[in-house]
Scaffold this motif. Structure first.
Motif, PDB file in Angstrom:
ATOM      1  N   SER C   9      -8.330  66.711 -38.823  1.00 35.59           N
ATOM      2  CA  SER C   9      -8.949  67.139 -37.574  1.00 35.59           C
ATOM      3  C   SER C   9     -10.082  68.124 -37.830  1.00 35.59           C
ATOM      4  O   SER C   9     -11.161  68.016 -37.225  1.00 35.59           O
ATOM      5  CB  SER C   9      -7.868  67.742 -36.684  1.00 35.59           C
ATOM      6  OG  SER C   9      -8.447  68.430 -35.627  1.00 35.59           O
ATOM      7  N   LEU C  12     -13.070  66.229 -39.182  1.00 38.71           N
ATOM      8  CA  LEU C  12     -13.738  65.469 -38.119  1.00 38.71           C
ATOM      9  C   LEU C  12     -14.581  66.389 -37.244  1.00 38.71           C
ATOM     10  O   LEU C  12     -15.705  66.036 -36.850  1.00 38.71           O
ATOM     11  CB  LEU C  12     -12.711  64.735 -37.267  1.00 38.71           C
ATOM     12  CG  LEU C  12     -12.099  63.488 -37.880  1.00 38.71           C
ATOM     13  CD1 LEU C  12     -11.031  62.924 -36.972  1.00 38.71           C
ATOM     14  CD2 LEU C  12     -13.170  62.450 -38.111  1.00 38.71           C
ATOM     15  N   LEU C  13     -14.032  67.578 -36.943  1.00 43.01           N
ATOM     16  CA  LEU C  13     -14.776  68.536 -36.117  1.00 43.01           C
ATOM     17  C   LEU C  13     -16.093  68.905 -36.771  1.00 43.01           C
ATOM     18  O   LEU C  13     -17.158  68.858 -36.132  1.00 43.01           O
ATOM     19  CB  LEU C  13     -13.952  69.815 -35.931  1.00 43.01           C
ATOM     20  CG  LEU C  13     -12.994  69.898 -34.769  1.00 43.01           C
ATOM     21  CD1 LEU C  13     -12.395  71.275 -34.720  1.00 43.01           C
ATOM     22  CD2 LEU C  13     -13.745  69.610 -33.498  1.00 43.01           C
ATOM     23  N   ALA C  54     -11.164  63.987 -33.101  1.00 47.63           N
ATOM     24  CA  ALA C  54     -10.486  65.130 -33.707  1.00 47.63           C
ATOM     25  C   ALA C  54      -9.452  65.706 -32.749  1.00 47.63           C
ATOM     26  O   ALA C  54      -8.327  66.037 -33.145  1.00 47.63           O
ATOM     27  CB  ALA C  54     -11.500  66.197 -34.098  1.00 47.63           C
ATOM     28  N   GLN C  58      -5.418  65.840 -33.293  1.00 46.45           N
ATOM     29  CA  GLN C  58      -4.727  67.126 -33.264  1.00 46.45           C
ATOM     30  C   GLN C  58      -3.642  67.188 -32.186  1.00 46.45           C
ATOM     31  O   GLN C  58      -2.644  67.890 -32.353  1.00 46.45           O
ATOM     32  CB  GLN C  58      -5.774  68.229 -33.035  1.00 46.45           C
ATOM     33  CG  GLN C  58      -5.230  69.621 -32.904  1.00 46.45           C
ATOM     34  CD  GLN C  58      -4.795  70.162 -34.254  1.00 46.45           C
ATOM     35  OE1 GLN C  58      -5.052  69.546 -35.264  1.00 46.45           O
ATOM     36  NE2 GLN C  58      -4.134  71.297 -34.251  1.00 46.45           N
TER      37      GLN C  58
END
Lengths: 157, 142, 110
Positions: C9, C12-13, C54, C58
């Motif tokens: 996550s 990806l962020l 993301a 999460q």
């Protein structure tokens, strides 16, 4: 299409029997239903259903791959110190003729490397595409014809 | 050994910083943008960046209602861009067209003023009398 | 397992926000409306979608996850339509391509 409904119904009944309508359980039921339908595909004539599902899936995979590739190419191009651009609009002769297919092709073209659909001619024969690198329009036309248009025709005909 | 939580926290902070930077860059394009479609494109981009912000804040606070806000913002942004595109189409003129028209109108007005120069002077000379007439006329009406 | 999800996550962020930055730099550097549209419609869409994914990765309940993925689908469906409409309107009104363009087969013959 009715086989898809049967598939959904089977997944729903799986959810009802196991008593949990959560997304994960439903997805598992959907997979089980696909498996059950694939066992009896000769009897109920669902061979076409499966090959079509596979082709739609392959179109989807191609789309995601091209989207990632295109975002990457745009990023590299924008960040390179001297942008050597040769933008231009080229005409693309359409082979698909239904509204749904043209819409889909135009959207896919917009989200793929270096091309952006600008307009469709009034007689729906020609799609005007803006390319960020139009130095070789023949190659770009061939790419679209061999890639997305062929996949769309395979998946929806 | 750095803990996973620390990495995640710094990733969130980094993402927020990068998003703020891209927000500012896009604002610069909107303010400067030579034409109206450029500005519309910048606003469209701002919606995408705002959705990114919402996603990061949603992860950071763990408040899941933000997802609905992101979806609604995406759809509203789409409608706004479509409406702006209709506006561009219905206005039917580019900025260059508008400037050219204004220049032509100004030139025509200047030419008219030049050619009618003596007459204009005469008109200003006779203006007070005509004004008197008008005033007297109005008084007559009353 | 949880750690791996968190790291994915986080990655990806950061990648998504970098794509958003690249899109806005492209908006700044590219010469005309149509080339800028390439940057906004591809890298911008990609950035927002990655960050929503993301969030979906999460999220620990399925409702949030499916809503975030629905948001991604909506965004992927609407972004090309809106940029296509804008390009069509701009071209119809008469915003021309940048002078470095090499060809324009759409220009009406006159």
């Amino acid at each position: 299409m009715s086989l898809f409904l049967v598939n959904l119904l089977l997944a729903l009944s799986w959810s009802a029997v196991t008593g949990s309508f959560s997304f994960l359980n439903f997805a598992f039921g959907f997979l089980l239903a696909i498996f059950a339908l694939s066992l009896i595909r000769e009897q109920v004539g669902s061979v076409g259903y499966f090959s079509r599902a596979r082709r739609v899936l392959s179109l989807l995979v191609l789309f995601v791959y091209e989207l990632v590739l295109s975002a990457w190419r745009v990023a590299v191009m924008v960040l390179s110190p001297n942008m050597n651009l040769k933008p231009g609009i080229f005409a693309y002769p359409l082979r698909v003729d239904r509204d749904f297919e043209i819409t889909m092709l135009a959207n896919l073209i917009t989200l793929t490397p270096g091309t952006l659909s600008v307009d469709v001619s009034d007689d729906r024969r020609i799609l005007y595409v803006h390319a960020i690198d139009a130095s070789d329009p023949e190659a770009a036309r061939r790419d679209i014809a061999e890639g997305f248009e062929r996949k769309i025709m395979e998946a929806f005909r | 050994m750095i803990s996973v939580a620390a990495i995640f926290d710094s990733a969130v902070t980094l993402a927020l910083a990068i998003l703020s930077l891209s927000f500012l860059v896009t604002i610069y394009r909107i303010v400067k943008g030579p034409t109206l479609p450029d500005r519309i494109l910048g606003l469209d981009m701002l919606v995408a960046i705002a959705i990114g912000f919402i996603a990061v804040i949603g992860i950071k606070t763990g408040y899941t209602l933000y997802v609905d806000v992101a979806i609604a913002l995406g759809l509203v942004g789409f409608l706004a861009t479509v409406a702006f595109a209709r506006f561009v189409l219905s206005r039917g003129k580019t900025e260059d067209d508008i400037i050219t028209e204004a220049r032509q109108a100004a030139a025509a007005a200047r030419k008219a003023a030049l050619s009618a120069g003596p007459d204009a002077k005469a008109r200003t000379a006779t203006a007070p009398s005509s004004g008197d007439n008008k005033i007297s006329g109005r008084q007559d009406h009353e | 397992m949880n750690d791996v999800v968190t790291l994915i996550s986080a990655a990806l962020l950061v990648i998504g926000s970098v794509f958003a930055l690249v899109a806005s730099i492209g908006l700044l550097r590219l010469p005309d409306l149509y080339t800028r549209m390439h940057a906004a419609s591809k890298a911008g869409t990609m950035g927002a979608c990655l960050m929503l994914i993301a969030l979906a990765v999460q999220a620990n309940d399925v409702g949030t996850m499916s809503r975030a993925l629905a948001g991604v689908v909506f965004f992927l469906l609407t972004a090309p339509v809106s940029s296509h409409l804008l390009a069509k309107a701009a071209y119809a009104v008469g915003y021309r391509l940048a002078s470095i363009s090499v060809m324009d087969e759409m220009k009406p013959e006159d």
